[in-house]
Design an enzyme around this catalytic site. Structure first.
Site, mmCIF file in Angstrom:
data_model
loop_
_atom_site.group_PDB
_atom_site.id
_atom_site.type_symbol
_atom_site.label_atom_id
_atom_site.label_comp_id
_atom_site.label_asym_id
_atom_site.label_seq_id
_atom_site.Cartn_x
_atom_site.Cartn_y
_atom_site.Cartn_z
ATOM 1 C CE1 TYR A 1 -4.822 -1.947 4.790
ATOM 2 C CE2 TYR A 1 -3.812 0.208 4.471
ATOM 3 C CZ TYR A 1 -4.327 -0.965 3.942
ATOM 4 O OH TYR A 1 -4.337 -1.161 2.585
ATOM 5 C CB SER B 1 -0.899 0.013 1.247
ATOM 6 O OG SER B 1 -1.570 1.251 1.387
#
Length: 679
Positions: free
Chosen positions: A569, A556
């Site tokens: 996350y 990500s």
């Protein structure tokens, strides 16, 4: 426009015959019909023949798969036939007999249909018929089985001369309904489609009954002590361990996709005393050995032998197989023979475990296995009433390295970039993972759709084309046991794994003070720990295969960019990003490349966003959830929304063959986020 009535009858008959494996094997045999139509040029009558074209399958034949020829011109070829030494030239002559555009390309067996004086002709490869055709005293047995109703035709390679031979046999035996072709199969005929089909089935079923009634009870001999089949669970476990090793054996010359079967037919054959002798004799029917090679590689150890001993012995047998195959080529090759296509086996037999078959794709590998099962049935039938006696090795070579076969191979479409590659994608039941699976299959790969949601995984696998393209596995990536089972399923379905995409994940978006230890552990268990476990299992398989491989992490932008309310996350994405670097450094010596992709703002089609993450991020940024994709797009340099397909494109870019010297790389797929530029 509806097909001509005779062509329609031919298609219906072909479907009935081709749908039953007792009658013929996949893509094996052909059928024809003759009839009168109106010549669009003269307006007069013209005699035509419709016949299954080259490479078609009777069970699924369509009108487009029929070659259409003018019968007068087809039969006029007899007058210009230059003799058996030049019979291959007649295949090109068939093109001058086509009616209109002619439909499908005429096959080598076209002469058999056109020259025989019968309105309808079937040429089939039933196991029962080939058993008689490959028996040492097949001519005598044919007479005993059928009397004078079915005539013996000695072996001859398919072609124009064989058509002449069968035509002459029919003319000399007006009482006959068909013939047994030595070493090959059967041909039957009739004045109507119904009569032809009835005659074909009579030959097949009569031969079956003859073999059953006359055959001895144990044609393969007694069971060898210690060679009985392992139990189903133990069999699968051993097969899964051996599969990557065996795939490496079958892929030394070029990568292959595998198929595994442990059917009772195979296991009984491999437990019998006569299997080494019979396997060494090889297959006989041309359709068989063109797909299975002239003989299989057979492990000569009992199923209880230590695994390391079995692996070592397979390596020795492979070296011997390659030497023997090269010698076979040298014994028979002529100056104008095609180059040797490879010396690896297409069939590998493991007593007590089963059969591995290989090909350029899953369907080819599966069909090769089906053909070897046909060959086992043929051997059983021949040994039951006589001795199995396949055609001479030199004749097998003439078929395998036939110029016409070579031309057929050269006409095949160029393989897709990911052909022969087997991919396992986690989280592939929806969103980015689904898009990746779709792209990989479109580029030629076989895909294992791994997802926690079994229903979603099965739906995606079905959309991708079913078991020859994709299989579904249910896996929780936090479970070592489930991951191991997923890879076992992968290697048993396709022979191994070459490409793994770590995509499974969840997103917990909370401020630091609201993030619990449970949140932290769950986020890390699924993505950091899960990616580690999947990569570790992938490495085991890839190292055993010795074919290199690719591991891709869907990380990500958050792996390098610090955003608010996102500690769990983003931290786990940073963990994944560094796993890429660590594994790239460690696995490179095995030819395994490890790379990552850093997406951002993938809202539409994303399972994570649909699961609540979107609402939370929208709240953080103060926008409506349905406009979150637009919001993310506007904060990028390119002002473009990122979709799952864009991530899938990046996976293909990394694995499709052009970036062969790239490992340890992270590719941003975020439409340009300057704060996340890699440094």
């Amino acid at each position: 426009m509806a097909p001509h009535p005779e062509a329609a009858a031919l298609l219906a008959r072909s479907h009935r015959l081709g749908s039953d494996p007792r009658n013929t094997n996949y893509a094996g045999g052909n059928a024809s019909a003759k009839g009168t139509d109106t010549d669009p040029v003269t307006g007069g009558d013209i005699e035509l023949m419709w016949v299954k074209g080259s490479g078609g399958d009777l069970g699924t034949l369509t009108e487009a798969g029929l070659a259409v020829l003018r019968l007068d011109r087809m039969r006029a070829l007899v007058d210009v036939y230059p003799g058996v030494e030049r019979e291959d030239e007649m295949v090109a002559a068939f093109d001058y007999c086509l009616h209109g555009k002619g439909g499908a390309a005429p096959s080598i067996d076209t002469a058999m249909h056109g020259l025989v004086e019968a309105a309808h002709v079937d040429h089939l490869h039933p196991d029962s018929g080939i058993a008689l055709a490959c028996a040492a005293d097949g001519e005598k047995l044919t007479a005993e089985c059928f009397g004078d109703r079915v005539v013996w035709v000695p072996w001859r390679r398919p072609g124009f001369q064989l058509g002449l031979d069968i035509a002459a046999v029919k003319e000399a035996n007006p009482q006959a309904i068909g013939c047994i072709l030595g070493g090959h199969g059967i041909t039957a005929w009739g004045d109507t489609s119904e009569e032809c089909e009835r005659n074909s089935l009579h030959i097949i079923r009569t031969a079956e009954a003859f073999l059953a009634e006359r055959g001895k009870p144990e044609p393969f001999g007694p069971v060898i002590e210690g060679y009985a089949a392992l139990g189903a669970v133990e069999r699968r476990e051993r097969a899964a361990v051996l599969a990557p090793v065996i795939r490496s054996i079958a892929s030394q010359d070029r990568p292959q996709v595998g198929h595994f079967t442990d059917s009772e037919v195979v296991l009984d054959f491999l437990a019998s005393a006569e299997h080494p002798r019979l396997a060494a004799l090889g297959t006989s029917c041309p359709d068989h050995f063109l797909r299975t090679k002239v003989r299989p590689l057979v492990l000569d150890l009992p199923p209880t032998a230590p695994l390391d001993e079995a692996v070592a012995r397979l390596g020795e047998l492979h070296a011997e197989y390659r030497e023997e195959y090269a010698a076979y080529y040298e014994r028979h090759a002529l100056p104008d023979s095609p180059a040797m296509r490879g010396a690896d086996p297409a069939i590998v037999l493991i007593p007590g475990v089963g059969m591995f078959s290989f090909g350029k794709d899953k369907q080819t590998a599966r069909v090769a296995g089906e053909f070897y099962v046909n060959a086992i049935n043929v051997m059983r039938g021949a040994e039951a009433v006589s001795t199995y006696a396949p055609i001479e090795e030199s004749e097998k070579f003439r078929i395998e390295y036939w110029a016409l076969e070579e031309a057929k191979l050269q006409r095949m479409p160029k393989p897709k970039p990911l052909a022969t590659r087997v991919a396992l994608v986690t989280g592939a039941g929806s969103g980015i993972g689904k898009a990746i699976a779709q792209r990989l299959v479109a580029e030629g790969a076989c895909v294992v759709v791994a997802d926690l949601n079994a229903e979603n995984a099965q739906a995606v696998a079905a959309e991708l084309g079913g078991s020859d393209k994709a299989v579904a596995v249910t896996v929780d990536v936090t479970s070592e046991e489930q991951i191991a089972e997923a890879f076992k399923a992968a290697v048993l379905a396709f022979g191994g794994v070459d490409l793994v995409v770590n995509n499974a994940g969840i997103s917990i978006s909370k401020p630091l003070l609201e993030t619990s230890a449970k949140d932290w552990d769950l986020q890390h268990d699924i993505m950091a720990r899960g990616s580690f476990l999947v990569s570790r299992e992938a490495a085991r398989v890839m190292i055993a295969q010795q074919l290199g491989g690719d591991v891709v992490y869907i990380a990500s932008k958050n792996a390098v960019f610090a955003g608010p309310n996102n500690i769990a996350y983003s931290a786990t994405k940073a963990d994944q990003a560094h796993q890429v670097r660590l594994l790239a450094a460690e696995l490179g010596e095995h030819g395994i490349r490890v790379n990552g992709i850093n997406p951002d703002g993938v809202v539409r089609g994303s399972g994570i966003f649909a699961g609540g993450w979107g609402a939370k991020r929208a709240a953080v940024y103060g926008v409506e959830e349905e406009k979150l994709g637009e919001f993310y797009a506007q904060r990028t340099i390119l002002k473009r929304e990122v979709l799952p397909d864009h991530v899938a494109n990046a996976v293909f870019a990394l694995t499709g063959g052009d970036l062969t010297h790239t490992t340890g790389l992270h590719i941003p797929v975020d439409a340009g986020v300057a704060a996340a530029f890699l440094r």
